[in-house]
Design a protein around this motif. Structure first.
Motif, PDB file in Angstrom:
ATOM      1  N   ARG A   1       0.869  -1.173   0.000  1.00 12.86           N
ATOM      2  CA  ARG A   1       0.000   0.000   0.000  1.00 12.86           C
ATOM      3  C   ARG A   1       0.912   1.231   0.000  1.00 12.86           C
ATOM      4  NH1 ARG A   1      -1.816   3.643   3.482  1.00 12.86           N
ATOM      5  NH2 ARG A   1      -3.850   4.551   3.116  1.00 12.86           N
TER       6      ARG A   1
ATOM      7  N   PRO B   1      -7.129  -0.234  -3.558  1.00 14.12           N
ATOM      8  CA  PRO B   1      -7.088  -1.670  -3.254  1.00 14.12           C
ATOM      9  C   PRO B   1      -7.703  -2.466  -4.400  1.00 14.12           C
ATOM     10  CG  PRO B   1      -8.752  -0.561  -1.905  1.00 14.12           C
ATOM     11  CD  PRO B   1      -8.041   0.499  -2.693  1.00 14.12           C
TER      12      PRO B   1
ATOM     13  N   ASP C   1      -5.960  -9.537  -3.133  1.00 15.98           N
ATOM     14  CA  ASP C   1      -4.740  -8.969  -2.556  1.00 15.98           C
ATOM     15  C   ASP C   1      -4.151  -7.917  -3.482  1.00 15.98           C
ATOM     16  OD1 ASP C   1      -4.856 -10.693  -0.382  1.00 15.98           O
ATOM     17  OD2 ASP C   1      -3.726 -12.251  -1.426  1.00 15.98           O
TER      18      ASP C   1
ATOM     19  N   TYR D   1      -2.635  -3.845  -4.589  1.00 18.36           N
ATOM     20  CA  TYR D   1      -3.065  -2.477  -4.848  1.00 18.36           C
ATOM     21  C   TYR D   1      -2.721  -2.102  -6.277  1.00 18.36           C
ATOM     22  CZ  TYR D   1      -3.238  -2.393   0.197  1.00 18.36           C
ATOM     23  OH  TYR D   1      -3.531  -2.689   1.503  1.00 18.36           O
TER      24      TYR D   1
END
Length: 108
Positions: A56, A83, A87, A89
């Motif tokens: 992130r 996001p 899973d 980003y």
């Protein structure tokens, strides 16, 4: 990782269109997770790219972006971090100091 396909939720003002293209790239400079991340782009333009990341990133964070081949390298800025479903980003990366040959050349 699954990509977010609903683009209506996120709108950004861009001076150039993005071209869907998966290119191996390397990200470096995350404040909380040092080291190099090998990943790929989802789309590209002459001035930036949308990149998939396991990390992130904070909006405005600076990083080093490089092509997997080493032909291109740039100091860059995170324009956004979204996001992904599952899973990871998606980050928008804006090139600040490009050096070398990128896959898309600016029309300017």
């Amino acid at each position: 990782m699954t990509r977010v396909n609903d683009k209506s939720q996120f709108r950004f003002n861009r001076s150039e269109n993005r071209i869907p293209m998966e290119i191996p790239v390397v990200l470096e400079g995350h404040r909380r997770a040092p080291g190099v991340e090998s990943t790929f782009t989802e789309n590209v333009s002459a001035k930036g790219a949308r990149v998939v990341s396991t990390r992130r990133w904070e909006k405005g964070a600076e990083l080093v972006f490089a092509s997997g081949t080493g032909e291109f390298r740039s100091a860059a800025r995170v324009a956004y971090c979204q996001p992904l479903r599952g899973d990871g980003y998606a980050i928008g990366v804006e090139f600040l100091e490009p050096v070398g040959r990128w896959v898309v050349q600016s029309a300017n």
